[in-house]
Design an enzyme around this catalytic site. Structure first.
Site, short mmCIF file in Angstrom:
data_model
loop_
_atom_site.label_atom_id
_atom_site.label_comp_id
_atom_site.label_asym_id
_atom_site.label_seq_id
_atom_site.Cartn_x
_atom_site.Cartn_y
_atom_site.Cartn_z
N ARG A 81 0.71 -1.46 -0.02
CA ARG A 81 0.14 0.00 -0.05
C ARG A 81 0.74 1.36 0.02
NH1 ARG A 81 -4.30 -2.99 -1.65
NH2 ARG A 81 -5.40 -3.94 -0.04
N ASP A 141 -1.42 -13.04 -1.16
CA ASP A 141 -2.32 -12.08 -1.38
C ASP A 141 -2.65 -11.18 -0.42
OD1 ASP A 141 -3.63 -9.92 -3.06
OD2 ASP A 141 -5.42 -11.53 -3.51
#
Ligand code: DOR
Length: 446
Positions: free
Chosen positions: A71, A311
């Site tokens: 992120r 993931d």
């Protein structure tokens, strides 16, 4: 001698000297100057600085998580490179490949280099980054994929978190025709998803997440990608495969395609996960019924699956508490990847050798990582040392990811990471990080 470590009395998972096949052997390892120097029951050539008595533990090659979303930049309320890699190390991971759906997306050389610069001195494990394929950079991708420390080109064929999307065949074909490394795909058919979105817009019920993003939306996309891969001769990698039908296709496409499955899809199933966890189980592609999960396990056993990644896709609890479908899809997983998979080893779903193939050796085979993922003399000393016997409970309070939660909170597992050696140094000791960040960028052979 710099940072020499003698690991004594451990069971090591390493290639048999005669057959090359993985076996379990009780040996000692002597490590110095960042490399494995000797393997065997001999005394170390010099007095080691540190000794680890690993009796009862197993030494694996370093685990590499080839699909994480950390992120940074742009969504650091969810995670950043420091918090994400801390979580990785606590979970026994020694390296990660990070995804390009940041804000802005990682689609240019400049943005890629900014990510590399941000990672320097802040990562607790080794690292590499994907470059995002987008309409704007198609003509540069063959050069961009050759940047040092780039794990390859990632394409979102169906939209998920972030703005990256290339969903038309002509553009996908153009991407496949420029460059040579394996291209990796988030495979869901955007058109089908849009057509069916009203299902959840009307019901606002997360139990319909996998009904909206149905089997056809995954299969139709994977069929298109496999056809284009064959047409262009370019190797592809299908991320987080969830359906029986795709596994049947991928089993017949080993010449051109590799694939990944996730611990979540191997462990949780619909409808139970949505009833129990609500939007905390919401991810793309979705967690599906048990019959699909059974087929994924068969594909792990028969060799169709090449790799297991987490993931890791963290979102804050506040974001996850919005009304569905305005909730973001994705669940954290980098810290639980290994405990969950070791627990499956304990329950006989896969052998420890198959686990090593999927989590340690596969990044070389699939992506050309310049790290063998094998315990052998001369290899880089990245090692994950685990306890296969002691019961533990996964709890939110153990989670170091900034989001602070896991869909596996409360799950009892057998199998846990205890120590990690990173570049010949003791990075995780008895489950605790004692060292400042010392991760290095990872190189590729292609
Ligand atoms: O559910 C998902 N969330 N799937 C993905 O592949 C991406 C991800 C994210 O970045 O949040």
């Amino acid at each position: 001698m710099l940072d020499s470590i003698h690991i004594k009395n451990a069971f090591c998972i390493l290639p048999d000297q005669r057959t090359g096949r993985l076996c379990e052997t009780e040996v000692d390892l002597f490590i110095s100057n960042g490399r494995i120097q000797t393997i065997g029951k001999t005394a170390p050539p010099v007095e080691p600085e540190q000794v680890i008595d690993a009796r009862g533990l197993h030494v694996l090659p370093g685990v590499v998580d080839t699909q994480v979303h950390f992120r940074e930049p742009g969504m650091t309320q969810k995670e950043d490179l420091e918090t994400g890699s801390r979580a990785a190390l606590l979970g026994g991971v020694t390296g990660f490949f990070e995804m390009p759906n940041t804000k802005p997306p990682t689609t240019t050389r400049e943005l890629f280099n900014q990510k590399l610069a941000a990672a320097q001195g802040r990562c607790f494990t080794d690292y590499a980054f994907f470059i995002g394929g987008a309409h704007e950079n198609i003509n540069e991708l063959s050069e961009l994929e050759q940047m040092p420390y780039c794990s390859g080109v990632k394409i979102f064929v169906g939209s998920s978190t972030g703005s990256l999307l290339v969903d038309d065949d002509a553009s996908i074909e153009k991407i496949l025709r420029s460059g040579k490394r394996r291209v990796i795909f988030h495979s869901e058919d955007e058109m089908i998803l849009r057509q069916r979105q009203n299902i959840v817009n009307t019901s606002k019920d997360v139990r319909q997440h996998h009904i909206w993003r149905n089997v056809e939306s995954a299969v139709s996309s994977t069929v298109r990608i496999l056809n284009l891969a064959r047409k262009t001769g370019r190797p592809v990698h299908i991320l987080h495969v969830t359906t029986s039908e795709e596994m049947d296709l991928l089993a017949q496409a080993k010449d051109i395609a590799t694939c990944e499955v996730l611990p979540q899809h191997l462990t949780l199933s619909a409808p139970e996960c949505y009833e129990r966890l609500g939007t905390l189980a919401q991810q793309n592609p979705p967690i599906r019924e048990k019959s699909h999960q059974d087929r994924l396990w068969k594909a792990i056993q028969d060799g169709t699956v090449d790799i297991i990644g987490s993931d890791h896709a963290p979102h804050t609890l506040e974001e996850k508490r919005r009304e569905y479908p305005n909730t973001p899809s994705g669940v954290p997983g980098v810290q639980t990847l290994l405990p969950i998979m070791l627990n499956h080893v304990h329950h006989g779903r896969l052998s420890i050798f198959r686990l090593v193939e999927l989590l340690c050796e596969a990044p070389r085979k699939v992506f050309g990582l310049n790290y063998t993922g094998r315990i052998e003399v001369g290899a880089k000393a990245n090692l994950t040392i685990v306890d296969l016997k002691t019961p533990r409970t996964i709890e939110n309070k153990w989670i170091e990811s900034r989001c602070g939660w896991t869909p596996f909170d409360g799950m009892k597992v057998i199998g846990w990471p205890i120590h990690v050696i990173l570049g010949g140094k003791w990075a995780l000791r008895d489950g605790e990080i004692k060292h400042p960040p010392m991760g290095q960028p990872m190189e590729f052979l292609t």
